[in-house]
Scaffold this active site. Structure first.
Site, PDB file in Angstrom:
ATOM      1  N   HIS A   1     -17.905  -5.602   5.699  1.00 39.24           N
ATOM      2  CA  HIS A   1     -18.418  -4.337   5.144  1.00 39.24           C
ATOM      3  C   HIS A   1     -19.278  -4.656   3.913  1.00 39.24           C
ATOM      4  O   HIS A   1     -20.417  -4.213   3.812  1.00 39.24           O
ATOM      5  CB  HIS A   1     -17.246  -3.437   4.796  1.00 39.24           C
ATOM      6  CG  HIS A   1     -17.612  -2.152   4.137  1.00 39.24           C
ATOM      7  ND1 HIS A   1     -18.318  -1.161   4.777  1.00 39.24           N
ATOM      8  CD2 HIS A   1     -17.368  -1.680   2.879  1.00 39.24           C
ATOM      9  CE1 HIS A   1     -18.490  -0.137   3.940  1.00 39.24           C
ATOM     10  NE2 HIS A   1     -17.929  -0.431   2.793  1.00 39.24           N
TER      11      HIS A   1
ATOM     12  N   HIS B   1     -10.375   5.728   3.493  1.00 40.41           N
ATOM     13  CA  HIS B   1     -11.024   6.984   3.915  1.00 40.41           C
ATOM     14  C   HIS B   1     -10.269   7.604   5.090  1.00 40.41           C
ATOM     15  O   HIS B   1      -9.806   6.898   5.977  1.00 40.41           O
ATOM     16  CB  HIS B   1     -12.488   6.767   4.329  1.00 40.41           C
ATOM     17  CG  HIS B   1     -13.351   6.278   3.219  1.00 40.41           C
ATOM     18  ND1 HIS B   1     -13.789   7.091   2.197  1.00 40.41           N
ATOM     19  CD2 HIS B   1     -13.856   5.047   2.954  1.00 40.41           C
ATOM     20  CE1 HIS B   1     -14.529   6.389   1.362  1.00 40.41           C
ATOM     21  NE2 HIS B   1     -14.590   5.139   1.792  1.00 40.41           N
TER      22      HIS B   1
ATOM     23  N   ASP C   1     -12.424  -0.617   2.874  1.00 42.45           N
ATOM     24  CA  ASP C   1     -13.291  -0.132   3.952  1.00 42.45           C
ATOM     25  C   ASP C   1     -13.457  -1.172   5.059  1.00 42.45           C
ATOM     26  O   ASP C   1     -14.461  -1.180   5.769  1.00 42.45           O
ATOM     27  CB  ASP C   1     -14.679   0.242   3.408  1.00 42.45           C
ATOM     28  CG  ASP C   1     -14.669   1.539   2.609  1.00 42.45           C
ATOM     29  OD1 ASP C   1     -13.611   2.195   2.538  1.00 42.45           O
ATOM     30  OD2 ASP C   1     -15.727   1.887   2.059  1.00 42.45           O
TER      31      ASP C   1
ATOM     32  N   HIS D   1     -13.716  -3.551  -3.226  1.00 40.25           N
ATOM     33  CA  HIS D   1     -15.137  -3.907  -3.123  1.00 40.25           C
ATOM     34  C   HIS D   1     -15.960  -3.009  -4.041  1.00 40.25           C
ATOM     35  O   HIS D   1     -15.428  -2.075  -4.631  1.00 40.25           O
ATOM     36  CB  HIS D   1     -15.623  -3.864  -1.667  1.00 40.25           C
ATOM     37  CG  HIS D   1     -15.678  -2.497  -1.043  1.00 40.25           C
ATOM     38  ND1 HIS D   1     -14.543  -1.749  -0.791  1.00 40.25           N
ATOM     39  CD2 HIS D   1     -16.723  -1.730  -0.623  1.00 40.25           C
ATOM     40  CE1 HIS D   1     -14.891  -0.603  -0.216  1.00 40.25           C
ATOM     41  NE2 HIS D   1     -16.207  -0.556  -0.123  1.00 40.25           N
TER      42      HIS D   1
ATOM     43  N   HIS E   1     -18.465  -0.766  -3.876  1.00 35.56           N
ATOM     44  CA  HIS E   1     -19.116   0.529  -3.651  1.00 35.56           C
ATOM     45  C   HIS E   1     -18.648   1.582  -4.660  1.00 35.56           C
ATOM     46  O   HIS E   1     -17.478   1.623  -5.044  1.00 35.56           O
ATOM     47  CB  HIS E   1     -18.878   1.015  -2.214  1.00 35.56           C
ATOM     48  CG  HIS E   1     -19.711   0.261  -1.217  1.00 35.56           C
ATOM     49  ND1 HIS E   1     -19.370   0.158   0.116  1.00 35.56           N
ATOM     50  CD2 HIS E   1     -20.872  -0.430  -1.363  1.00 35.56           C
ATOM     51  CE1 HIS E   1     -20.292  -0.570   0.751  1.00 35.56           C
ATOM     52  NE2 HIS E   1     -21.206  -0.939  -0.132  1.00 35.56           N
TER      53      HIS E   1
ATOM     54  N   ASP F   1     -17.960   4.702  -4.562  1.00 25.93           N
ATOM     55  CA  ASP F   1     -16.821   5.589  -4.263  1.00 25.93           C
ATOM     56  C   ASP F   1     -15.479   4.861  -4.352  1.00 25.93           C
ATOM     57  O   ASP F   1     -14.430   5.456  -4.102  1.00 25.93           O
ATOM     58  CB  ASP F   1     -16.999   6.268  -2.891  1.00 25.93           C
ATOM     59  CG  ASP F   1     -17.132   5.288  -1.736  1.00 25.93           C
ATOM     60  OD1 ASP F   1     -17.754   4.222  -1.919  1.00 25.93           O
ATOM     61  OD2 ASP F   1     -16.625   5.582  -0.642  1.00 25.93           O
ATOM     62  N   HIS F   2     -15.512   3.581  -4.753  1.00 23.40           N
ATOM     63  CA  HIS F   2     -14.275   2.821  -4.948  1.00 23.40           C
ATOM     64  C   HIS F   2     -14.099   2.378  -6.397  1.00 23.40           C
ATOM     65  O   HIS F   2     -13.012   1.945  -6.777  1.00 23.40           O
ATOM     66  CB  HIS F   2     -14.243   1.602  -4.024  1.00 23.40           C
ATOM     67  CG  HIS F   2     -14.275   1.984  -2.567  1.00 23.40           C
ATOM     68  ND1 HIS F   2     -13.195   1.852  -1.739  1.00 23.40           N
ATOM     69  CD2 HIS F   2     -15.261   2.549  -1.820  1.00 23.40           C
ATOM     70  CE1 HIS F   2     -13.509   2.310  -0.533  1.00 23.40           C
ATOM     71  NE2 HIS F   2     -14.760   2.733  -0.558  1.00 23.40           N
TER      72      HIS F   2
HETATM   73 ZN   LIG Z   1     -15.736   3.691   0.946  1.00 21.93          ZN
HETATM   74 ZN   LIG Z   2     -17.492   0.756   1.073  1.00 21.32          ZN
END
Ligand SMILES: [Zn+2]
Ligand SMILES: [Zn+2]
Length: 241
Positions: free
Chosen positions: A93, A153, A115, A37, A39, A41-42
């Protein structure tokens, strides 16, 4: 990261640096980047890794990922390092979140769920509805019990603190918590988890269990049908400290 001794695939590289280090340490060539996805941090390391290695990037068709990448959605399949991955749509999410499932790697199934599903928890509902997330989690919970669950995570201990508040009488949850506390005390990851274990301990896969329904309704008496119960459970976790 999964590798065959020569080539590697990484999932959701939020940062290029640790991936580059791991590749160099083990003399691996990065072959493929899988993205679940959009985001940051990905995806933060995607451009740098693609530029440095020429790796092929696969990601969700319904989201904005750094181009160029191969657009995937539910029902597609991808071959990576000789492994067959099926793609699932798992909205909740984010709206276009996808998951990657390989039925057989070294005799066990393997799931990259981003996530959507965490050990003992699930992702926050930033873009999707509770009904969508419940359906996405139902789909993952129906996978074979021995499926290794690679979430993105290490939130396990904090998730389990909430899970024990919801189900204080759940013996499997008590036992799993002790195991995870011991691993974290030794600086070890609790991940990957397994689907059969998550069915026993994760309140977000157990929202139809009588004990979970009772706990949710004690906090939010207006939650009646299964979607409302799930929504109230997620909301309870959002407020939980
Ligand atoms: Zn994440
Ligand atoms: Zn995420």
């Amino acid at each position: 990261m999964v590798h065959d001794g020569h080539r590697a695939v990484v999932v959701d590289p939020g940062d290029a640096q640790p991936v580059m280090q791991a590749l160099q340490q083990s003399s691996l060539q990065l072959d493929t980047i899988l993205v679940t996805h959009h985001h940051q941090d990905h995806i933060g390391g995607v451009d740098e890794l693609r530029d440095a290695t020429g790796a092929t990037v696969y990601g969700p068709a319904g989201e904005v990922i750094p181009e160029p990448y191969k657009h995937l959605s539910g029902g597609d399949s991808v071959q990576v390092l000789g492994l067959d991955f099926s793609v699932f749509d798992v909205p909740g999410h984010t709206a276009g979140h996808i998951a990657f499932y390989c039925p057989d790697m070294d005799d066990l199934p393997l799931l990259f769920c981003g996530d959507t599903l965490f050990s003992g928890g699930c992702g926050r509902l930033f873009e999707g509805t509770p009904a969508q997330m419940l359906a996405s989690l139902d789909q993952l919970a129906a996978l074979p019990g021995n499926t290794r669950v690679c979430c993105t995570h290490e939130y396990t201990l904090s998730n389990l603190r909430f899970a024990r508040t919801v189900e204080p009488g759940n013996q499997a949850l008590q036992k799993y918590t002790s195991e995870c506390e011991s691993k974290r005390a030794r600086q070890l990851p609790t991940l990957p988890s397994m689907i059969a274990l998550e069915r026993d301990i994760n309140p977000f896969l157990r929202s139809r269990q009588p004990a979970v329904i009772r706990a949710v309704q004690a906090v939010n008496a207006s939650a009646r049908d299964e979607t409302a119960i799930f929504a109230a459970l997620r909301e309870w976790k959002n407020q939980f400290r």
